[in-house]
Scaffold this motif. Structure first.
Motif: not given
Length: 181
Positions: A103, A107, A110-111
């Protein structure tokens, strides 16, 4: 693409790559408190169920209107976050963090932003349906993403979910958060 080696599952060699989640969550909490008609409560987190990750602090952001979904952010020692959105949406950021999952911190950031934006815009729906078998249905809608799913529930699951202090509106659709006046 080659599968990761077996020993990469469960191994976390660089959890600090997620350290940026902590200040990002603090900025998010301040921003939500400034923009929306909410109450922000901070306090100690309940003990963690994990043997390896401690819970540090719990922040609950509760809209004044009951038909608007609350957001609870628990800071962890990983470093990471546990989120509870609405009545029954629970998840971790990062979801795993092991070397095999690879991960990426950007990202995950952003989530966090996507979930917060969808929640405040009233784009979360959750409800229990089914006559013979209870099913938890949920749906998230962002500007350019969508997540939805169902989970079959036992009678004990339904009882536990219905006993929680926060319940979704009767139709399952949470409303957008009210801006500050």
């Amino acid at each position: 693409m080659e599968d990761p080696p077996e020993d990469a599952y469960g191994r976390v060699t660089n959890p600090e790559r997620f350290a940026s989640l902590i200040p990002a969550a603090e900025v998010l909490i301040a921003d939500l408190g400034r923009r929306f008609d909410v109450v922000v409560d901070r306090g100690p987190a309940p003990p963690s169920r994990s043997r390896t990750v401690a819970t540090l602090e719990l922040v609950t952001i509760t809209p004044v209107q009951r038909d608007q979904a609350p957001l609870t952010i628990t800071f962890t020692s990983f470093p990471g976050l546990y989120l509870r959105a609405g009545a029954w949406q629970d998840f971790a950021l990062p979801a795993c963090g092991c070397d095999a999952c690879e991960e990426d911190a950007e990202d995950v950031l952003r989530e966090l932003a996507e979930y917060a934006e969808a929640l405040t815009a009233g784009r979360l729906s959750e409800r229990i349906t089914g006559r013979h078998r209870a099913v938890l249905e949920f749906s998230w809608e962002g500007d350019d993403w969508r997540r939805h799913g169902t989970t079959t529930l036992s009678a004990a699951d339904v009882k536990e979910l219905r006993a929680r202090p926060v319940q979704p509106p009767a139709d399952g659709h949470w409303w957008p958060w009210s801006p500050c006046r």
